[in-house]
Write an enzyme that holds these catalytic residues in place. Structure first.
Site, PDB file in Angstrom:
ATOM      1  NE  ARG A 184     -11.469  -4.824  -8.740  1.00 56.62           N
ATOM      2  CZ  ARG A 184     -10.770  -5.309  -7.720  1.00 56.62           C
ATOM      3  NH1 ARG A 184     -10.896  -4.779  -6.508  1.00 56.62           N
ATOM      4  NH2 ARG A 184      -9.925  -6.305  -7.879  1.00 56.62           N
TER       5      ARG A 184
ATOM      6  NE  ARG B 218      -9.291  -9.697   1.410  1.00 64.48           N
ATOM      7  CZ  ARG B 218      -9.356  -9.569   0.093  1.00 64.48           C
ATOM      8  NH1 ARG B 218     -10.119 -10.414  -0.595  1.00 64.48           N
ATOM      9  NH2 ARG B 218      -8.683  -8.648  -0.547  1.00 64.48           N
TER      10      ARG B 218
ATOM     11  CB  VAL C 186     -11.527  -6.525  -0.620  1.00 64.75           C
ATOM     12  CG1 VAL C 186     -11.897  -7.084   0.748  1.00 64.75           C
ATOM     13  CG2 VAL C 186     -12.323  -7.203  -1.722  1.00 64.75           C
TER      14      VAL C 186
ATOM     15  N   GLY D 293      -7.636 -13.862 -10.934  1.00 62.59           N
ATOM     16  CA  GLY D 293      -7.751 -14.909  -9.929  1.00 62.59           C
ATOM     17  C   GLY D 293      -6.699 -15.990 -10.084  1.00 62.59           C
TER      18      GLY D 293
END
Ligand code: ADP
Length: 451
Positions: free
Chosen positions: A292, A338, A295, A165
């Protein structure tokens, strides 16, 4: 062995996304949820639901003991972690497997290797991926940092090995500031991640963020599904993503995609992964790998026609990938917006009750969201409430359709960033695909100074 019941260790749109793939394969689902999410759409749609704790994520979606208990009680034979929360927690993956539950994700050792940025970078380099010039590993002392920085040239970036982040990251413009900025980065990293290991990288002035979707079967076979351009970011958070990147030729895509797929094959990587690069002046520089689902995976699904969650489930069952590299063709263009519950220009979160909701629809429009009229967006989690993914045969056509879809979408109650997306789609640089990772922040600053 076939999976019959998947526990979804996540919430929101991604929980719904996984539920949908599972049901399309005839697999039952178990939703786990905090008390704040009892009325969430994925809880309503799942075949079974188990409350795993109070609203705070630490006590619910990150509570390993409660999630494992929920899996045992509900007799789930697999767990899908989604993204965020426990998805890149190697320890959790090991615990899941130790309970004889299938982990729908990469091998724990690969999650661990890629989770530490210093070992990730070293591994990536050994596998033949091009790296950002920088320190070969962790930097122990200011003297060592000064020596390496002088070699690679200023400005340099001090980065935290455990970073995420964008935290624990400092740009150092010149040597006189190295010592104090390095100690700031270290203390930030120590308090955010409990680890003050840092390393150095050359700071790239105006790069794009281009990432490759990869997929392995865990037995040495791996493919790539092309790239996504995620350069439109604010504070290192992606806002809008597209595939293909407006700047790559198909020859560059094939070449770099092959480098990535070969690296994954060599590793014996299993499941979905994303290899992130910065791209400047035609050159790629590895920054990190996410072990993974991302989004923004639907833009890849839109241009390849491959259901990535379905592939994740197949691979976890020990079956081969359903597509070979030469069967993957990239067709058309896709963009994802988004949609967040926040003020479109101050970015202040705006949770609360949705009094009215009308989704966008029509040809080539996909909305991944758990929203419904009457739903109350809880204040405890991420502000993303929907993803609007639009496909077009050309980038221009995709943008026209995206504008049309944004016009149709109505969310009343909380504020959303739909007006931000609409404003962005009027900008010549965006329409021309001419933007770097700096673009959005500069545009916002400009807008601020004019108002
Ligand atoms: P995190 O895991 O904290 O998100 P990343 O390594 O993925 O860290 O970097 C996050 C973002 O920081 C990148 O998308 C890019 O915008 C910027 N960044 C990272 N490394 C560099 C670099 N060497 N030069 C310039 N910008 C960088």
């Amino acid at each position: 062995m076939g999976i019959t019941r998947i526990l979804i260790a996540n919430r929101g749109e991604i929980a719904l996304r996984i539920h949908r793939a599972a049901h399309e394969m005839g697999i039952e689902t178990v939703a786990v949820h905090s008390t704040a999410d009892a009325d969430a759409m994925h809880v309503r749609l799942a075949d079974h639901a188990v409350c795993i704790g109070p609203p705070s994520a630490t006590d619910s979606y990150l509570n390993i003991a409660n999630i494992i208990s929920a899996a045992e009680i509900s007799q789930a034979d697999a767990i899908h972690p989604g993204y965020g929360f426990l998805s890149e927690n190697a320890k959790f993956a090991e615990i899941v497997e130790a309970h004889d539950i299938k982990w729908i994700g990469p091998k724990p050792e690969h999650i661990r290797t890629m989770g530490d940025k210093v070992t990730a970078k070293k591994t990536a380099g050994d596998l033949g991926l091009p790296l950002v010039p920088g320190s070969p590993g962790a930097v122990e002392s200011v003297e060592e940092a000064k020596r390496i920085a002088a070699e690679i040239g200023y400005p340099v970036l001090v980065k935290a090995a455990s970073g995420g982040g964008g935290r624990g990251m400092k740009v150092v413009p010149e040597e006189s500031q190295l010592e104090s900025l390095m100690s700031q980065a270290k203390s930030e990293a120590k308090s955010a991640f409990g680890d003050d290991t840092v390393y150095l990288e050359k700071y790239l002035g105006n790069p794009r963020h281009i990432e490759f979707q990869v997929f392995g079967d865990g037995n040495g076979n791996a493919i790539h599904l092309g790239e996504r351009d995620c350069s439109l970011q604010r504070r290192h958070q992606k806002v809008l993503e597209e595939a293909p990147s407006p700047v790559l030729t198909s020859a560059e895509r094939d070449r770099m995609g092959k480098v990535c797929a070969d690296a994954m094959a060599q590793m014996g990587y299993r499941g979905a992964g994303t290899i992130e690069f910065l791209w400047e002046n035609g050159e790629f520089f590895f920054i990190e790998m996410n072990t993974r689902l991302q989004v923004e995976h639907p833009v890849t699904e839109a241009i390849t026609g491959v259901d990535l969650v379905r592939e994740q489930i197949r691979v976890a069952e020990g079956r081969p990938l359903s597509v070979a590299q030469d069967e993957i063709a990239f067709k058309g263009h896709a963009i994802e917006c988004r949609i967040n519950a926040e003020d479109p220009f101050t970015f202040a979160p705006s949770p609360g009750k949705v009094s009215y909701y009308h989704s966008a629809g029509g040809m080539h429009v996909r909305v991944d969201s758990g929203l419904y009229a009457g739903y109350s967006i809880p204040p405890y989690y991420d502000s993303m409430i929907a993803k609007l993914i639009v496909y077009g045969r050309t980038r221009e056509g995709c943008i026209m359709r995206l504008k049309r879809a944004l016009e149709e979408m109505v969310i009343e109650g909380p504020k959303t960033n739909i007006p931000l997306h609409q404003a962005l789609l009027k900008e010549a640089d965006i329409l021309n695909g001419d933007y770097s990772i700096k673009w959005l922040e500069e545009w916002l600053a400009q807008r601020e100074s004019e108002s």
